[in-house]
Design a protein around this motif. Structure first.
Motif, short mmCIF file in Angstrom:
data_model
loop_
_atom_site.label_atom_id
_atom_site.label_comp_id
_atom_site.label_asym_id
_atom_site.label_seq_id
_atom_site.Cartn_x
_atom_site.Cartn_y
_atom_site.Cartn_z
N GLU A 34 -21.76 -2.67 -10.11
CA GLU A 34 -20.86 -1.30 -10.81
C GLU A 34 -19.65 -1.56 -11.44
OE1 GLU A 34 -23.35 1.64 -8.42
OE2 GLU A 34 -21.18 2.39 -8.11
N TYR A 84 -12.31 5.04 -5.91
CA TYR A 84 -12.78 3.46 -5.56
C TYR A 84 -11.81 2.55 -6.90
CZ TYR A 84 -16.68 5.50 -2.87
OH TYR A 84 -17.02 5.95 -1.69
N ALA A 85 -12.12 1.06 -6.82
CA ALA A 85 -11.37 0.57 -7.49
C ALA A 85 -12.51 0.70 -8.63
CB ALA A 85 -11.52 -0.80 -7.21
N ALA A 141 0.62 -1.72 0.13
CA ALA A 141 -0.32 -0.59 -0.09
C ALA A 141 0.59 0.90 0.11
CB ALA A 141 -0.92 0.03 1.06
N VAL A 198 -12.02 -12.71 -8.26
CA VAL A 198 -11.49 -13.29 -6.78
C VAL A 198 -11.49 -12.69 -5.35
CG1 VAL A 198 -9.56 -13.83 -6.74
CG2 VAL A 198 -9.08 -12.58 -7.65
N HIS A 258 -17.34 -5.80 2.10
CA HIS A 258 -16.64 -5.30 2.37
C HIS A 258 -16.62 -5.01 3.87
CE1 HIS A 258 -13.67 -1.69 2.10
NE2 HIS A 258 -12.78 -2.72 2.08
N LEU A 275 -4.60 -6.77 -11.66
CA LEU A 275 -6.42 -6.93 -9.75
C LEU A 275 -6.58 -5.86 -9.81
CD1 LEU A 275 -8.20 -8.82 -8.55
CD2 LEU A 275 -6.26 -8.79 -6.55
N LEU A 309 -7.49 -2.05 -7.54
CA LEU A 309 -8.14 -2.13 -6.91
C LEU A 309 -8.35 -0.81 -6.36
CD1 LEU A 309 -6.12 -4.83 -5.59
CD2 LEU A 309 -8.32 -5.31 -4.81
N ARG A 310 -8.61 -0.91 -4.91
CA ARG A 310 -8.48 0.63 -3.96
C ARG A 310 -7.38 0.56 -3.09
NH1 ARG A 310 -12.08 2.59 0.42
NH2 ARG A 310 -11.21 0.96 1.60
N GLY A 311 -7.43 -0.69 -2.48
CA GLY A 311 -6.44 -0.73 -1.55
C GLY A 311 -6.65 0.01 -0.38
N ASP A 312 -5.68 -0.43 1.00
CA ASP A 312 -6.38 0.94 1.93
C ASP A 312 -5.57 1.83 2.72
OD1 ASP A 312 -8.82 -0.94 3.17
OD2 ASP A 312 -7.15 -2.97 3.56
P1 FAD Z 1 -13.22 -0.75 -4.13
O1 FAD Z 1 -14.05 -2.36 -4.72
O2 FAD Z 1 -13.53 0.27 -4.47
O3 FAD Z 1 -14.62 -1.20 -2.74
C1 FAD Z 1 -13.91 -0.24 -1.60
C2 FAD Z 1 -15.64 0.24 -0.73
O4 FAD Z 1 -15.57 1.64 -1.28
C3 FAD Z 1 -16.72 -1.47 -1.23
O5 FAD Z 1 -17.63 -0.92 0.82
C4 FAD Z 1 -17.60 -0.76 -1.62
O6 FAD Z 1 -18.87 -1.01 -1.41
C5 FAD Z 1 -17.18 1.38 -1.49
N1 FAD Z 1 -17.36 1.35 -2.87
C6 FAD Z 1 -17.28 1.19 -3.91
N2 FAD Z 1 -17.82 1.76 -5.33
C7 FAD Z 1 -18.70 3.08 -4.21
C8 FAD Z 1 -18.49 3.84 -5.00
N3 FAD Z 1 -18.72 4.31 -6.15
N4 FAD Z 1 -19.82 4.89 -4.30
C9 FAD Z 1 -19.65 4.07 -2.66
N5 FAD Z 1 -18.58 3.16 -1.79
C10 FAD Z 1 -18.40 2.50 -3.04
N6 FAD Z 1 -4.87 -4.44 -0.68
C11 FAD Z 1 -3.08 -3.96 -1.12
O7 FAD Z 1 -3.21 -3.39 -0.27
N7 FAD Z 1 -2.37 -5.22 -1.58
C12 FAD Z 1 -3.31 -6.32 -2.74
O8 FAD Z 1 -2.68 -6.74 -2.97
C13 FAD Z 1 -4.55 -6.55 -2.46
N8 FAD Z 1 -4.97 -7.60 -2.89
C14 FAD Z 1 -5.92 -7.87 -2.92
C15 FAD Z 1 -6.84 -8.98 -2.82
C16 FAD Z 1 -7.97 -9.39 -3.24
C17 FAD Z 1 -8.42 -10.70 -3.84
C18 FAD Z 1 -8.37 -8.53 -1.94
C19 FAD Z 1 -9.80 -9.68 -1.92
C20 FAD Z 1 -8.45 -7.68 -1.53
C21 FAD Z 1 -6.75 -7.17 -1.87
N9 FAD Z 1 -6.59 -6.38 -1.33
C22 FAD Z 1 -5.06 -6.00 -1.14
C23 FAD Z 1 -7.29 -5.27 -0.36
C24 FAD Z 1 -8.14 -4.15 -0.87
O9 FAD Z 1 -7.16 -3.46 -1.53
C25 FAD Z 1 -8.89 -3.74 0.35
O10 FAD Z 1 -9.92 -4.12 0.96
C26 FAD Z 1 -9.61 -2.36 0.14
O11 FAD Z 1 -10.06 -2.20 1.65
C27 FAD Z 1 -10.87 -2.34 -0.86
O12 FAD Z 1 -10.27 -2.51 -2.55
P2 FAD Z 1 -11.36 -2.41 -2.93
O13 FAD Z 1 -10.53 -2.70 -4.51
O14 FAD Z 1 -12.05 -3.89 -3.34
O15 FAD Z 1 -12.23 -1.10 -3.16
#
Ligand code: FAD
Length: 288
Positions: free
Chosen positions: A163, A123-124, A51, A173, A148, A105, A107-110
Protein backbone atom coordinates in the motif's frame (compact mmCIF):
# COMPACT_ATOMS: atom_id res chain seq x y z
CA UNK A 1 18.22 14.00 -8.74
CA UNK A 2 15.57 11.59 -7.48
CA UNK A 3 17.21 8.67 -5.72
CA UNK A 4 15.22 6.03 -7.61
CA UNK A 5 17.14 7.13 -10.73
CA UNK A 6 20.37 5.80 -9.19
CA UNK A 7 19.25 2.19 -9.58
CA UNK A 8 19.37 -0.15 -12.57
CA UNK A 9 22.70 1.19 -13.81
CA UNK A 10 24.65 -2.08 -13.56
CA UNK A 11 26.27 -1.51 -10.17
CA UNK A 12 25.14 -1.74 -6.57
CA UNK A 13 24.07 1.56 -5.02
CA UNK A 14 25.92 2.36 -1.79
CA UNK A 15 24.49 4.90 0.63
CA UNK A 16 25.16 6.02 4.20
CA UNK A 17 23.01 7.20 7.10
CA UNK A 18 24.06 9.85 9.61
CA UNK A 19 22.20 11.32 12.57
CA UNK A 20 22.22 14.91 13.87
CA UNK A 21 24.72 15.38 16.73
CA UNK A 22 23.28 14.79 20.19
CA UNK A 23 22.49 17.92 22.20
CA UNK A 24 25.54 17.23 24.36
CA UNK A 25 27.86 17.16 21.31
CA UNK A 26 29.01 20.25 19.42
CA UNK A 27 26.83 20.83 16.34
CA UNK A 28 29.88 21.06 14.10
CA UNK A 29 30.91 17.49 15.00
CA UNK A 30 28.82 16.58 11.96
CA UNK A 31 31.54 18.12 9.75
CA UNK A 32 34.00 15.52 10.98
CA UNK A 33 31.55 12.76 10.04
CA UNK A 34 30.79 14.25 6.62
CA UNK A 35 34.44 15.05 5.88
CA UNK A 36 35.21 11.38 6.54
CA UNK A 37 32.33 10.13 4.40
CA UNK A 38 32.94 12.37 1.41
CA UNK A 39 36.04 10.41 0.31
CA UNK A 40 33.92 7.26 0.03
CA UNK A 41 31.63 9.09 -2.42
CA UNK A 42 28.41 7.36 -1.33
CA UNK A 43 25.59 7.60 -3.86
CA UNK A 44 23.60 9.49 -1.26
CA UNK A 45 23.60 10.26 2.46
CA UNK A 46 20.44 10.16 4.56
CA UNK A 47 19.90 12.16 7.75
CA UNK A 48 17.68 10.83 10.53
CA UNK A 49 14.85 12.78 12.12
CA UNK A 50 14.34 12.84 15.90
CA UNK A 51 10.93 11.80 17.17
CA UNK A 52 9.86 15.33 18.10
CA UNK A 53 11.20 18.79 18.89
CA UNK A 54 11.61 21.62 16.41
CA UNK A 55 15.33 21.94 17.04
CA UNK A 56 15.99 18.37 15.93
CA UNK A 57 13.75 18.87 12.89
CA UNK A 58 15.67 21.95 11.79
CA UNK A 59 18.96 20.15 12.34
CA UNK A 60 17.96 17.33 9.99
CA UNK A 61 17.11 19.88 7.31
CA UNK A 62 20.28 21.87 7.87
CA UNK A 63 22.50 18.80 7.66
CA UNK A 64 20.71 17.57 4.52
CA UNK A 65 21.28 21.00 2.94
CA UNK A 66 24.94 20.89 3.93
CA UNK A 67 25.40 17.46 2.33
CA UNK A 68 23.69 18.59 -0.86
CA UNK A 69 25.27 22.03 -1.25
CA UNK A 70 28.64 21.87 0.46
CA UNK A 71 29.58 18.22 -0.12
CA UNK A 72 27.72 17.91 -3.43
CA UNK A 73 26.32 14.51 -2.52
CA UNK A 74 22.58 13.83 -2.92
CA UNK A 75 20.86 13.98 0.49
CA UNK A 76 17.74 12.28 1.79
CA UNK A 77 16.05 13.93 4.79
CA UNK A 78 14.06 11.59 7.05
CA UNK A 79 10.66 12.88 8.11
CA UNK A 80 8.32 11.26 10.64
CA UNK A 81 4.62 12.04 10.83
CA UNK A 82 4.31 11.35 14.58
CA UNK A 83 6.46 14.46 14.93
CA UNK A 84 5.06 16.48 12.04
CA UNK A 85 1.51 17.53 11.22
CA UNK A 86 0.37 18.87 7.83
CA UNK A 87 1.64 22.39 8.49
CA UNK A 88 5.01 21.14 9.71
CA UNK A 89 5.34 18.93 6.64
CA UNK A 90 4.43 21.80 4.29
CA UNK A 91 6.94 24.11 5.95
CA UNK A 92 9.69 21.53 6.05
CA UNK A 93 9.22 20.58 2.41
CA UNK A 94 9.27 24.25 1.39
CA UNK A 95 12.52 24.73 3.32
CA UNK A 96 14.07 21.58 1.85
CA UNK A 97 13.07 22.66 -1.63
CA UNK A 98 14.59 26.12 -1.07
CA UNK A 99 17.78 24.36 0.08
CA UNK A 100 17.90 22.16 -3.03
CA UNK A 101 17.17 18.89 -1.16
CA UNK A 102 15.02 16.74 -3.43
CA UNK A 103 14.57 13.50 -1.49
CA UNK A 104 12.78 12.50 1.70
CA UNK A 105 12.32 9.25 3.61
CA UNK A 106 8.66 9.35 4.68
CA UNK A 107 8.17 7.58 8.01
CA UNK A 108 5.57 7.20 10.68
CA UNK A 109 8.12 7.19 13.51
CA UNK A 110 7.75 5.94 17.06
CA UNK A 111 6.04 8.02 19.69
CA UNK A 112 8.50 9.89 21.88
CA UNK A 113 7.06 10.04 25.42
CA UNK A 114 8.43 13.59 25.77
CA UNK A 115 6.36 14.94 22.86
CA UNK A 116 2.65 14.38 22.15
CA UNK A 117 2.30 12.74 18.69
CA UNK A 118 0.82 14.66 15.77
CA UNK A 119 -2.25 13.01 14.31
CA UNK A 120 -2.68 14.34 10.76
CA UNK A 121 -1.17 11.18 9.29
CA UNK A 122 -1.71 7.80 10.94
CA UNK A 123 0.68 5.71 8.84
CA UNK A 124 3.70 6.46 6.69
CA UNK A 125 1.69 5.57 3.58
CA UNK A 126 -0.57 8.60 4.18
CA UNK A 127 2.49 10.86 4.38
CA UNK A 128 3.92 9.31 1.21
CA UNK A 129 0.68 9.99 -0.68
CA UNK A 130 0.39 13.54 0.69
CA UNK A 131 3.90 14.44 -0.49
CA UNK A 132 3.66 12.73 -3.88
CA UNK A 133 0.32 14.40 -4.67
CA UNK A 134 1.58 17.89 -3.87
CA UNK A 135 5.32 18.07 -4.37
CA UNK A 136 8.02 17.05 -6.80
CA UNK A 137 10.14 15.19 -4.23
CA UNK A 138 11.72 11.78 -4.52
CA UNK A 139 9.91 9.82 -1.79
CA UNK A 140 11.42 6.75 -0.15
CA UNK A 141 10.02 4.61 2.69
CA UNK A 142 11.11 2.04 5.26
CA UNK A 143 10.70 -1.73 5.09
CA UNK A 144 11.35 -4.56 7.53
CA UNK A 145 12.97 -7.84 6.42
CA UNK A 146 11.80 -9.60 9.62
CA UNK A 147 8.48 -7.73 9.76
CA UNK A 148 7.74 -4.55 11.72
CA UNK A 149 7.47 -5.10 15.48
CA UNK A 150 3.78 -4.09 15.51
CA UNK A 151 2.79 -6.30 12.58
CA UNK A 152 0.76 -9.33 13.63
CA UNK A 153 2.28 -11.40 10.79
CA UNK A 154 4.49 -11.15 7.71
CA UNK A 155 1.52 -11.24 5.32
CA UNK A 156 -0.09 -8.07 6.71
CA UNK A 157 3.35 -6.45 6.88
CA UNK A 158 3.89 -7.00 3.14
CA UNK A 159 0.31 -5.95 2.37
CA UNK A 160 0.84 -2.60 4.11
CA UNK A 161 4.21 -2.20 2.44
CA UNK A 162 2.55 -2.69 -0.95
CA UNK A 163 0.00 0.00 0.00
CA UNK A 164 2.86 2.34 0.85
CA UNK A 165 4.48 1.73 -2.53
CA UNK A 166 1.13 2.13 -4.30
CA UNK A 167 0.77 5.45 -2.44
CA UNK A 168 3.93 6.60 -4.24
CA UNK A 169 7.06 5.38 -2.43
CA UNK A 170 9.68 5.07 -5.17
CA UNK A 171 12.46 3.34 -3.22
CA UNK A 172 12.66 1.35 0.03
CA UNK A 173 15.37 1.19 2.66
CA UNK A 174 15.38 -1.77 5.02
CA UNK A 175 15.67 -1.98 8.75
CA UNK A 176 18.97 -3.48 9.90
CA UNK A 177 19.23 -7.27 9.91
CA UNK A 178 22.06 -9.71 10.54
CA UNK A 179 20.92 -12.82 8.70
CA UNK A 180 20.95 -12.39 4.93
CA UNK A 181 18.49 -15.24 4.49
CA UNK A 182 15.89 -13.04 6.26
CA UNK A 183 16.51 -10.35 3.65
CA UNK A 184 16.42 -12.72 0.66
CA UNK A 185 13.13 -14.24 1.89
CA UNK A 186 11.69 -10.75 2.40
CA UNK A 187 12.77 -9.72 -1.10
CA UNK A 188 10.99 -12.73 -2.54
CA UNK A 189 7.78 -11.95 -0.62
CA UNK A 190 7.95 -8.33 -1.76
CA UNK A 191 8.43 -9.22 -5.44
CA UNK A 192 5.63 -11.81 -5.30
CA UNK A 193 3.38 -9.10 -3.83
CA UNK A 194 4.16 -6.87 -6.83
CA UNK A 195 6.48 -4.47 -5.01
CA UNK A 196 8.85 -3.57 -7.82
CA UNK A 197 10.68 -0.47 -6.58
CA UNK A 198 14.42 -0.69 -5.69
CA UNK A 199 15.02 -2.06 -2.18
CA UNK A 200 18.21 -1.26 -0.30
CA UNK A 201 19.53 -3.56 2.42
CA UNK A 202 20.26 -1.78 5.72
CA UNK A 203 23.54 -2.89 7.31
CA UNK A 204 24.75 -1.91 10.75
CA UNK A 205 28.28 -2.92 11.72
CA UNK A 206 28.39 -4.38 15.23
CA UNK A 207 30.90 -2.32 17.20
CA UNK A 208 29.62 -2.52 20.76
CA UNK A 209 27.76 -5.30 22.53
CA UNK A 210 25.66 -2.85 24.55
CA UNK A 211 24.53 -0.71 21.63
CA UNK A 212 23.69 -3.72 19.50
CA UNK A 213 21.58 -5.27 22.28
CA UNK A 214 19.75 -1.93 22.57
CA UNK A 215 19.15 -1.71 18.81
CA UNK A 216 17.95 -5.30 18.64
CA UNK A 217 15.51 -4.79 21.52
CA UNK A 218 14.19 -1.62 19.83
CA UNK A 219 13.72 -2.98 16.32
CA UNK A 220 13.28 -6.72 16.89
CA UNK A 221 16.12 -7.88 14.61
CA UNK A 222 17.28 -11.38 15.45
CA UNK A 223 20.88 -12.33 16.15
CA UNK A 224 22.10 -15.41 14.24
CA UNK A 225 24.34 -17.92 16.04
CA UNK A 226 27.45 -16.68 14.22
CA UNK A 227 26.94 -13.17 15.61
CA UNK A 228 25.95 -14.37 19.08
CA UNK A 229 29.27 -16.26 19.22
CA UNK A 230 31.16 -13.11 18.19
CA UNK A 231 29.44 -11.09 20.92
CA UNK A 232 30.08 -13.77 23.53
CA UNK A 233 33.76 -14.07 22.64
CA UNK A 234 34.70 -10.45 21.93
CA UNK A 235 31.96 -8.48 23.73
CA UNK A 236 34.32 -7.34 26.48
CA UNK A 237 37.19 -6.57 24.09
CA UNK A 238 36.26 -3.43 22.12
CA UNK A 239 39.12 -3.61 19.61
CA UNK A 240 38.52 -7.29 18.88
CA UNK A 241 34.77 -6.74 18.60
CA UNK A 242 35.32 -3.85 16.24
CA UNK A 243 37.48 -6.01 13.93
CA UNK A 244 35.05 -8.92 14.07
CA UNK A 245 32.03 -6.59 13.61
CA UNK A 246 33.53 -4.95 10.54
CA UNK A 247 34.48 -8.35 9.09
CA UNK A 248 30.91 -9.57 9.69
CA UNK A 249 29.42 -6.52 7.93
CA UNK A 250 31.78 -6.92 4.93
CA UNK A 251 30.88 -10.61 4.71
CA UNK A 252 27.15 -9.76 4.86
CA UNK A 253 27.50 -7.10 2.16
CA UNK A 254 29.54 -9.22 -0.26
CA UNK A 255 26.99 -12.04 0.07
CA UNK A 256 24.09 -9.61 -0.48
CA UNK A 257 25.72 -8.19 -3.59
CA UNK A 258 26.46 -11.71 -4.86
CA UNK A 259 22.76 -12.40 -4.33
CA UNK A 260 21.84 -9.43 -6.54
CA UNK A 261 20.62 -6.77 -4.08
CA UNK A 262 20.24 -3.37 -5.69
CA UNK A 263 21.65 -1.26 -2.88
CA UNK A 264 23.43 -1.28 0.48
CA UNK A 265 22.50 1.38 3.04
CA UNK A 266 25.14 1.60 5.76
CA UNK A 267 24.05 2.76 9.21
CA UNK A 268 27.32 4.59 9.91
CA UNK A 269 26.48 5.63 13.51
CA UNK A 270 28.46 8.79 12.56
CA UNK A 271 31.63 6.71 12.49
CA UNK A 272 33.31 7.57 9.17
CA UNK A 273 36.42 5.46 9.83
CA UNK A 274 34.37 2.28 10.01
CA UNK A 275 32.34 3.33 6.95
CA UNK A 276 35.56 3.99 5.04
CA UNK A 277 37.00 0.62 5.98
CA UNK A 278 33.85 -1.18 4.84
CA UNK A 279 33.48 0.84 1.64
CA UNK A 280 37.16 0.25 0.80
CA UNK A 281 36.72 -3.51 1.17
CA UNK A 282 33.76 -3.71 -1.21
CA UNK A 283 34.79 -1.19 -3.86
CA UNK A 284 35.44 -3.83 -6.58
CA UNK A 285 32.57 -6.06 -5.46
CA UNK A 286 30.12 -3.18 -5.95
CA UNK A 287 31.07 -2.70 -9.57
CA UNK A 288 30.56 -6.32 -10.69
P1 FAD B 1 4.45 2.48 8.75
O1 FAD B 1 4.81 2.15 7.35
O2 FAD B 1 3.32 3.40 8.97
O3 FAD B 1 4.19 1.11 9.51
C1 FAD B 1 4.03 1.04 10.91
C2 FAD B 1 3.20 -0.19 11.28
O4 FAD B 1 1.85 0.02 10.87
C3 FAD B 1 3.64 -1.47 10.59
O5 FAD B 1 3.42 -2.53 11.49
C4 FAD B 1 2.72 -1.57 9.39
O6 FAD B 1 2.57 -2.90 8.93
C5 FAD B 1 1.43 -1.01 9.97
N1 FAD B 1 0.57 -0.36 8.97
C6 FAD B 1 0.95 0.43 7.94
N2 FAD B 1 -0.14 0.85 7.26
C7 FAD B 1 -1.23 0.33 7.90
C8 FAD B 1 -2.63 0.43 7.68
N3 FAD B 1 -3.14 1.13 6.66
N4 FAD B 1 -3.46 -0.24 8.53
C9 FAD B 1 -2.96 -0.97 9.58
N5 FAD B 1 -1.62 -1.08 9.82
C10 FAD B 1 -0.78 -0.44 8.98
N6 FAD B 1 12.43 6.65 13.22
C11 FAD B 1 12.62 7.94 13.58
O7 FAD B 1 12.02 8.41 14.56
N7 FAD B 1 13.47 8.76 12.88
C12 FAD B 1 14.15 8.30 11.79
O8 FAD B 1 14.91 9.05 11.17
C13 FAD B 1 13.98 6.95 11.39
N8 FAD B 1 14.62 6.45 10.30
C14 FAD B 1 14.37 5.16 9.90
C15 FAD B 1 15.00 4.68 8.75
C16 FAD B 1 14.78 3.37 8.32
C17 FAD B 1 15.47 2.88 7.06
C18 FAD B 1 13.93 2.52 9.07
C19 FAD B 1 13.70 1.09 8.62
C20 FAD B 1 13.29 2.99 10.22
C21 FAD B 1 13.50 4.31 10.65
N9 FAD B 1 12.87 4.82 11.78
C22 FAD B 1 13.08 6.13 12.15
C23 FAD B 1 12.02 3.95 12.61
C24 FAD B 1 10.54 4.01 12.19
O9 FAD B 1 10.04 5.30 12.40
C25 FAD B 1 9.78 2.97 13.02
O10 FAD B 1 10.15 1.67 12.64
C26 FAD B 1 8.26 3.10 13.05
O11 FAD B 1 7.76 2.25 14.07
C27 FAD B 1 7.56 2.69 11.76
O12 FAD B 1 7.73 3.61 10.78
P2 FAD B 1 7.23 3.29 9.27
O13 FAD B 1 7.43 4.49 8.48
O14 FAD B 1 7.81 2.03 8.79
O15 FAD B 1 5.67 3.08 9.57
Amino acid sequence: MKLCELFGKGRTVFSCEVFPPKKSDPVDSIYKTLDGLKDIRPDFISVTFGAGGSQVNQTTREIAALIENQYHIPAMAHLTCVAAGREDVDRLLADLKADGVENVLALRGDVNPDYPPKTDFKYAGELVRYIRERENFGVSAACYPEGHLESPDLVSDIRHLKEKVDAGAQHLVSQLFFDNEDFFRFLERARIAGINVPIEAGIMPVLSARSIQRMVSMCGASLPGKLTRILARYGDHPEALREAGIAYAIDQISDLIAGGVEGIHLYTMNNPDVARQIAGSISSIRKV
